[in-house]
Motif scaffolding. Structure first.
Motif, PDB file in Angstrom:
ATOM      1  N   ALA A 222       1.323 -21.959  26.504  1.00  0.00           N
ATOM      2  CA  ALA A 222       1.892 -22.774  27.498  1.00  0.00           C
ATOM      3  C   ALA A 222       0.917 -23.022  28.539  1.00  0.00           C
ATOM      4  CB  ALA A 222       3.337 -22.098  28.132  1.00  0.00           C
ATOM      5  N   LEU A 223       0.606 -24.608  28.598  1.00  0.00           N
ATOM      6  CA  LEU A 223      -0.350 -25.200  29.510  1.00  0.00           C
ATOM      7  C   LEU A 223       0.482 -26.158  30.435  1.00  0.00           C
ATOM      8  CD1 LEU A 223      -3.250 -25.583  27.005  1.00  0.00           C
ATOM      9  CD2 LEU A 223      -2.675 -23.545  28.104  1.00  0.00           C
ATOM     10  N   ASP A 224       0.109 -26.013  31.486  1.00  0.00           N
ATOM     11  CA  ASP A 224       0.715 -27.060  32.658  1.00  0.00           C
ATOM     12  C   ASP A 224      -0.167 -27.380  33.669  1.00  0.00           C
ATOM     13  OD1 ASP A 224       2.260 -28.760  34.016  1.00  0.00           O
ATOM     14  OD2 ASP A 224       3.554 -27.173  34.867  1.00  0.00           O
ATOM     15  N   GLY A 225      -1.022 -28.664  32.914  1.00  0.00           N
ATOM     16  CA  GLY A 225      -2.264 -29.190  33.944  1.00  0.00           C
ATOM     17  C   GLY A 225      -3.065 -30.049  32.962  1.00  0.00           C
ATOM     18  N   HIS A 226      -4.344 -30.395  33.372  1.00  0.00           N
ATOM     19  CA  HIS A 226      -5.051 -31.302  32.880  1.00  0.00           C
ATOM     20  C   HIS A 226      -5.962 -30.620  31.823  1.00  0.00           C
ATOM     21  CE1 HIS A 226      -3.224 -34.056  35.858  1.00  0.00           C
ATOM     22  NE2 HIS A 226      -3.287 -34.786  35.085  1.00  0.00           N
ATOM     23  N   LEU A 227      -6.149 -31.039  30.718  1.00  0.00           N
ATOM     24  CA  LEU A 227      -7.312 -30.482  30.122  1.00  0.00           C
ATOM     25  C   LEU A 227      -8.495 -31.724  30.150  1.00  0.00           C
ATOM     26  CD1 LEU A 227      -5.644 -29.535  26.584  1.00  0.00           C
ATOM     27  CD2 LEU A 227      -6.460 -28.024  28.693  1.00  0.00           C
ATOM     28  N   ARG A 228      -9.803 -31.142  30.333  1.00  0.00           N
ATOM     29  CA  ARG A 228     -10.733 -32.000  30.519  1.00  0.00           C
ATOM     30  C   ARG A 228     -11.953 -31.589  29.725  1.00  0.00           C
ATOM     31  NH1 ARG A 228      -8.893 -32.508  36.085  1.00  0.00           N
ATOM     32  NH2 ARG A 228      -9.923 -30.637  36.698  1.00  0.00           N
ATOM     33  N   HIS A 229     -12.543 -32.260  28.640  1.00  0.00           N
ATOM     34  CA  HIS A 229     -13.402 -31.815  27.812  1.00  0.00           C
ATOM     35  C   HIS A 229     -14.597 -32.174  28.795  1.00  0.00           C
ATOM     36  CE1 HIS A 229     -16.405 -32.734  24.907  1.00  0.00           C
ATOM     37  NE2 HIS A 229     -16.012 -31.772  24.443  1.00  0.00           N
ATOM     38  N   LYS A 230     -15.910 -31.427  28.790  1.00  0.00           N
ATOM     39  CA  LYS A 230     -17.000 -31.882  29.091  1.00  0.00           C
ATOM     40  C   LYS A 230     -17.954 -31.704  28.157  1.00  0.00           C
ATOM     41  CE  LYS A 230     -15.458 -31.653  33.517  1.00  0.00           C
ATOM     42  NZ  LYS A 230     -15.614 -32.881  34.159  1.00  0.00           N
ATOM     43  N   SER A 231     -18.880 -32.523  27.952  1.00  0.00           N
ATOM     44  CA  SER A 231     -20.196 -32.634  27.243  1.00  0.00           C
ATOM     45  C   SER A 231     -20.953 -31.562  27.304  1.00  0.00           C
ATOM     46  CB  SER A 231     -20.770 -33.951  27.330  1.00  0.00           C
ATOM     47  OG  SER A 231     -20.155 -35.110  27.372  1.00  0.00           O
ATOM     48  N   PRO A 232     -21.521 -30.778  26.287  1.00  0.00           N
ATOM     49  CA  PRO A 232     -22.490 -29.605  26.129  1.00  0.00           C
ATOM     50  C   PRO A 232     -23.490 -30.002  27.495  1.00  0.00           C
ATOM     51  CG  PRO A 232     -22.020 -30.348  24.141  1.00  0.00           C
ATOM     52  CD  PRO A 232     -21.535 -31.409  24.931  1.00  0.00           C
ATOM     53  N   GLY A 233     -23.678 -28.889  28.008  1.00  0.00           N
ATOM     54  CA  GLY A 233     -24.743 -29.138  29.230  1.00  0.00           C
ATOM     55  C   GLY A 233     -24.243 -29.662  30.456  1.00  0.00           C
ATOM     56  N   THR A 234     -23.177 -30.158  30.511  1.00  0.00           N
ATOM     57  CA  THR A 234     -22.752 -30.770  31.854  1.00  0.00           C
ATOM     58  C   THR A 234     -21.701 -29.876  32.718  1.00  0.00           C
ATOM     59  OG1 THR A 234     -20.667 -31.732  30.875  1.00  0.00           O
ATOM     60  CG2 THR A 234     -22.935 -32.987  31.001  1.00  0.00           C
ATOM     61  N   LEU A 235     -21.043 -28.943  32.071  1.00  0.00           N
ATOM     62  CA  LEU A 235     -20.282 -28.145  32.804  1.00  0.00           C
ATOM     63  C   LEU A 235     -21.026 -26.894  33.577  1.00  0.00           C
ATOM     64  CD1 LEU A 235     -17.287 -27.433  32.970  1.00  0.00           C
ATOM     65  CD2 LEU A 235     -17.532 -25.993  30.879  1.00  0.00           C
ATOM     66  N   LYS A 236     -21.009 -26.898  34.809  1.00  0.00           N
ATOM     67  CA  LYS A 236     -21.513 -26.134  35.551  1.00  0.00           C
ATOM     68  C   LYS A 236     -20.757 -24.819  36.054  1.00  0.00           C
ATOM     69  CE  LYS A 236     -24.002 -29.782  38.048  1.00  0.00           C
ATOM     70  NZ  LYS A 236     -23.901 -30.629  36.964  1.00  0.00           N
TER      71      LYS A 236
END
Length: 158
Positions: free
Chosen positions: A121-135
């Protein structure tokens, strides 16, 4: 046949086991466990892997997080990899994320790769980040609002 010592094993010494690989942070085979009877109030920062079966009221920041099904985290979770099976109320920022069917997450999720089992169960936004951009290692800065931007509840004089 099997008792004959004249074959390839004659006179040889056993091969020593291969040592476990060393993690990027230099810690070899290190992990910490918060048992089901443990309640932590405050933020947790671990350079080693972290297994959480208990309750956490605060942010969790570790290289690898494994959350037990009965665990509850009220706060943000940041990690390189995570396997979540319990309850989280907060933002999740994980490079490689696995969400199992027993997980209950209320909050936004930033990820590079994700696996979600049926039943989670997920209640929120899923945000895909490109490899190397997630800090991962840099917590988001707190931004203070100017006093004239504060929201006050109650009567407002015109």
């Amino acid at each position: 046949m099997f008792n004959n010592k004249t074959g390839r094993d004659a006179g040889s010494t056993p091969t020593p086991p291969v040592p476990p690989s060393v993690a990027a942070n230099g810690k070899r085979g290190m992990f910490s466990v918060l048992g089901a009877d443990v309640t932590v109030t405050g933020n947790i920062r671990a350079s080693a892997d972290l297994h959480i079966d208990g309750q956490v009221a605060g942010d969790v920041d570790a290289s690898n997080v494994v959350q037990g099904a009965e665990s509850h985290i009220t706060g943000n979770v940041r990690a390189e990899t995570a396997r979540l099976t319990g309850t989280i109320d907060g933002k999740v920022v994980v490079r490689h994320l696995v969400i199992e069917r027993t997980a209950r997450i209320t909050g936004d999720i930033d990820y590079e790769t994700i696996t979600i089992e049926n039943g989670a169960a997920l209640d929120g936004h899923l945000r895909h980040k490109s490899p190397g951009t997630l800090k991962i290692g840099e917590p988001e800065p707190l931004v203070a609002k100017a006093p004239d931007q504060l929201l006050l509840q109650g009567d407002v004089a015109a």
